[in-house]
Design a protein around this motif. Structure first.
Motif, PDB file in Angstrom:
ATOM      1  N   ARG A 374       0.858  -1.183   0.000  1.00 48.19           N
ATOM      2  CA  ARG A 374       0.000   0.000   0.000  1.00 48.19           C
ATOM      3  C   ARG A 374       0.896   1.235   0.000  1.00 48.19           C
ATOM      4  N   PHE A 375       0.500   2.253  -0.731  1.00 45.70           N
ATOM      5  CA  PHE A 375       1.354   3.442  -0.847  1.00 45.70           C
ATOM      6  C   PHE A 375       0.493   4.697  -0.866  1.00 45.70           C
ATOM      7  N   ARG A 376       1.082   5.810  -0.430  1.00 49.46           N
ATOM      8  CA  ARG A 376       0.367   7.092  -0.470  1.00 49.46           C
ATOM      9  C   ARG A 376       1.389   8.222  -0.390  1.00 49.46           C
ATOM     10  N   LEU A 377       0.983   9.369  -0.891  1.00 42.82           N
ATOM     11  CA  LEU A 377       1.795  10.573  -0.787  1.00 42.82           C
ATOM     12  C   LEU A 377       1.133  11.500   0.211  1.00 42.82           C
ATOM     13  N   VAL A 378       1.933  12.053   1.110  1.00 45.92           N
ATOM     14  CA  VAL A 378       1.394  12.909   2.166  1.00 45.92           C
ATOM     15  C   VAL A 378       2.130  14.241   2.143  1.00 45.92           C
ATOM     16  N   ASP A 379       1.366  15.334   2.164  1.00 47.82           N
ATOM     17  CA  ASP A 379       2.019  16.650   2.107  1.00 47.82           C
ATOM     18  C   ASP A 379       2.481  17.105   3.498  1.00 47.82           C
ATOM     19  N   ASP A 380       3.076  18.301   3.548  1.00 44.78           N
ATOM     20  CA  ASP A 380       3.674  18.772   4.802  1.00 44.78           C
ATOM     21  C   ASP A 380       2.658  18.907   5.931  1.00 44.78           C
ATOM     22  N   ASP A 381       1.382  19.059   5.562  1.00 47.47           N
ATOM     23  CA  ASP A 381       0.342  19.198   6.583  1.00 47.47           C
ATOM     24  C   ASP A 381      -0.246  17.853   6.995  1.00 47.47           C
TER      25      ASP A 381
END
Lengths: 575, 575
Positions: A374-381
């Protein structure tokens, strides 16, 4: 409803047994400097049995078949060779834990990892006893035995207070059968590897039999190395680095022949090995492929057997992939992984039904994840961003081959677990990038390598890739350095083809035509070779450190092309 | 030492999610009689979500995420089509159990399996409601809902006391997202299949998420179908038979395009589908490959896309493999498996470095086991015989995809569990054969098909393979029949190429030159088509039964060639 399927574990015992019997005719070939020393998997199988007996009865290695077992740790200080393969198989299969030491790790870190993992036995190549000797006075008491593999090198170990053994003498009179525990608990620890920490002490990842077995299936898969007993695989990557992407184990799982380079990891012997060993697939980091390319360009070699070379460890410049494709008909397949993800994780095999230009854009991405991840991109917030091929964020992953902790925690009081893992158990990779709707990952930087210039982000990977397209450039690393006005600015460290006559201003002009002008570096340094760390990646922290200490010879240029030098640009001469 | 790898389960949820997102551009194509109806995996993904909502909220399907869960069983009565694929994915992923019904099973057995598994819902192709109607009066009360997939066919279900639904209406207004449980326990039941019992009631095997996931990796592996998102796979094997070797799930796991034949399993439409759908790999039992061969021989088709056809389910005559190789450049790869071993288990990819004759001897074997499977041959005295390529015994196997029990035990009071499983938990396959030192399995017979003649054993497979080499022979089955003098003797049942003019005496003479004379059958019967059972294998019990009742037209010949007919043998005419 209860399944009628028994809970039969996935273990390296099965891998060893299968390789040594069904695939017993396959071979491991170790380079001796002139030719290959060959050994069949059946023979390796007998030697693993003898080794297991010796480790247990003569060195007192404790074995376990449950996650909570008290298992001995057996360290190795070895190059890529058949004896190292025997340890890869024997130590986990007997129920102990294999600890491969990175030969290029600084002495202080080496001692730290021996102590932290609790090594009881260290097996060392005869040619490496001198290196091991430097840490002898600091070895913890747990280390009771040193086993020397090969002839000579004993003198350097004179100061060791435990017992010193000879590998071949140790196993010589042992039985060729061993009662391997076929159905040990698959969650039992199999191997431990430490990351090459650039700051703080190394961090340990303990792989289980299950995670290793599943990762081997992934390594063998058609979109990775595509291995059966009809192929030959050449892990140029060192066996001490993330277990050489688990390729040695996968060779036994599939029956693929295995080529090992021993200590001869330089371009000239590697080229000879490819010509003589005829591998169908190979694995290396970009800097090794870069060095090999220069040799293949300079002299003729028969590399026709090699249909797929995987390149991972750090981002591969597209220019390098194109050079292999165009000049040597070798397909470099871009991959991504970390020690924390058991190495090889994504691979960039393009989709069907795309034109050649689109295909290339897929090839230079880091590629697709396997179904288990499973993968995801998460921003600085902390917000998950969409996989739309545009939005960027930190890559986070979770899966059966992805660690969710470090062995014994992290040895850095100021560093909290949240820095490495999210509260819901995902690994924070520290890599920044974007993901297309069809699941292709494109990494733009390590989070810590991003250059923050005047409130904007500059991707060091993008600059390096653009520089790599210049025909005079052999190596290029771009790092952030402090800047009074902009906060940070890029510094380009390059090595150039001998006799190319190119100068920083030429490269600056070359860049200016490819990227936005505000991203073009002002600071340039030309080196005979860009420094690399213990696993062959550019040592960006080291370059920054040298710069900070004023030890780099840096040329300062304006960001804008100077008319006077364009005439020297390739392709413009004679216009 | 504790591993730092999390225990993340292997589930069909991952398979569904990966296929519907990363591989969302891949497609499933169902033959409609003239062309393919195409649907993307992304679209299938949305429809599975809608279906899951409908099954749960409108039909009350109970889901579970643990092995001990109370899960509903959803039965299917369907051909190979996109809606069946949606059920393959949805039912296990939501935590219910999929029960695929063999459309060719006798009504009494069908009712037995519905009752035994406890089906609550049955989904039926509109064209099959008539068949289902025959068992309506005997359906157990557990069956509360019948869902009809496709237009028409409602009238036949008039007698059903529960609710009848339309598939498309049911899912029409449901949400396109579903809260799949990503990390359900991998030992949770996923699907149930029943063996086509030739004696007694069918026996149920319950596959778990884990066993299915691991088997899919095996199906995709380079030495099996070798699947990535760049290939197209065509499971000609029915989805109701061992889940079509798990190929539908594997397509989602890998992103390979999927071709489905719906009900058009006859040679002419199959040949059209290969030409138009351009599969790279296909799977079928020998009798289907035999039928298709006649069509490919008779008319020109473009089959150039098909590089690998797997053949399993029963032994494939080498002559059939040679015909595909020589006349159509299609590599048939011999495989072996059972419902009990999750289907596809061994495959016969020959080793490297063998000459073409030796290579052929490997190709016609059943092939090698994967690393996860333990195997052994056991003689009549229960002694394990060596894998020396000569000694024969019953094949016993054990592994994560091999059942170690039947669901609810075996419904045959006189049959003890020891008949199916050994006390140490190995499956007794009932297959007899030998294994070479390099792990290639050669099956000589089903234990129950061996012909015991005068104290010696005759292999029915060997006779069938020899007969298949005769150019006039289309199909050949050899069975044991009682004989006053020898105890048992072989009876050969054959179908012949129309217009070949061959007669039993010709075949007898042909055999006599290939096998020992005491093995040559005296009893011959020529049929327009050799009868087959519900999964397309020769119905040997049926032939024996017909013979016993005197319903076969049998020619009796002496075992020895008669000079008078040799002139009609192929190759001798004109001498």
């Amino acid at each position: 409803m209860y399944s009628t399927m028994p809970d039969i574990p996935l273990t390296l015992v099965r891998v060893l047994r299968h390789g040594a019997t069904v695939q017993g005719a396959s071979t491991v070939s170790t380079w001796n400097g002139r030719s290959f020393d060959r050994r069949s998997y059946a023979e390796v199988g007998e030697r693993t049995a003898r080794l297991a007996h010796a480790l247990r009865t003569r060195l007192g290695v404790r074995t376990g078949t449950r996650p909570e077992s008290e298992q001995s740790v057996v360290g190795t200080f070895m190059w890529n060779n058949a004896r190292h393969l025997e340890l890869f198989l024997t130590v986990p299969a007997m129920g102990a834990v294999l600890h491969t030491h990175n030969l290029r790790m600084p002495a202080a870190q080496l001692i730290y990892t021996i102590r932290h993992a609790g090594d009881e036995v260290i097996v060392v190549d005869a040619g490496l006893t001198g290196t091991l000797a430097t840490v002898l006075p600091h070895l913890p008491d747990t280390v009771r035995h040193i086993v020397v593999a090969g002839r000579g090198g004993r003198a350097a170990l004179a100061g060791f207070t435990g017992e010193v053994h000879d590998y071949e003498e140790l196993i010589a009179d042992q039985p060729v059968d061993y009662p391997w525990e076929e159905e040990l608990d698959e969650h039992t620890a199999a191997t431990i590897c430490y990351t090459s920490g650039t700051t703080g002490n190394p961090k340990g990842i303990v792989y289980s039999h299950r995670s290793t077995y599943l990762h081997c299936l992934q390594v063998a898969a058609p979109n990775r190395f595509d291995l059966t007993h009809r192929e030959t695989i050449f892990p140029i990557a060192p066996m001490f680095h993330v277990n050489a992407w688990n390729i040695p184990h996968t060779a036994f799982l599939t029956g693929a022949d295995l080529l090992l380079a021993d200590r001869y990891l330089q371009p000239v012997p590697l080229a000879h090995m490819i010509e003589l060993g005829r591998p169908t697939a190979a694995a290396a980091v970009p800097t090794v492929w870069t060095g090999l390319l220069a040799e293949l360009d300079a002299r003729p070699y028969d590399t026709s057997s090699l249909r797929r070379g995987l390149v991972g460890g750090s981002a591969c410049p597209p220019a390098l992939m194109a050079a292999y494709r165009d000049r040597h008909s070798i397909e470099l397949v871009h991959a991504w992984g970390m020690t924390e993800t058991s190495s090889l994780t994504t691979t960039a095999l393009p989709p069907r039904r795309v034109d050649s230009e689109e295909e290339w854009s897929y090839r230079i991405s880091q590629g697709q994840f396997p179904a288990s991840i499973r993968f995801r991109l998460v921003d600085d917030d902390g917000v998950i961003v969409p996989n739309n091929g545009v939005a960027t964020g930190e890559l986070q992953v979770r899966g059966p081959c992805v660690t969710s902790a470090y062995h014994g925690g992290v040895d850095a009081p100021q560093r909290k677990p949240e820095a490495d893992f999210t509260p819901d158990g995902w690994l924070r990779t520290g890599d920044v990038g974007r993901i297309s709707p069809d699941g292709y990952l494109t990494l733009t930087d390590r989070a810590k390598d991003v250059i923050k210039s005047g409130g904007e982000f500059i991707s060091s990977v993008e600059l390096e890739n653009a520089l790599a397209e210049h025909p005079a450039v052999v190596e290029a690393a771009v790092v952030a350095v402090p800047d009074d006005r902009w906060g940070e600015r890029p510094l380009a460290a390059v090595s150039l083809r001998p006799g190319s006559g190119a100068e920083p201003a030429d490269l600056r002009d070359f860049l200016a035509r490819r990227i936005e002008s505000w991203m073009v570096p002002e600071r340039w340094t030309v080196l005979s070779s860009v420094p690399k760390n213990s696993v062959g990646k550019y040592d960006k922290r080291g370059i920054q450190d040298q710069y900070a200490r004023g030890r780099l010879d840096v040329v300062h240029l304006s960001r804008h092309p100077s008319g006077g030098t364009t005439a020297r640009e390739p392709g413009l001469i004679g216009m």
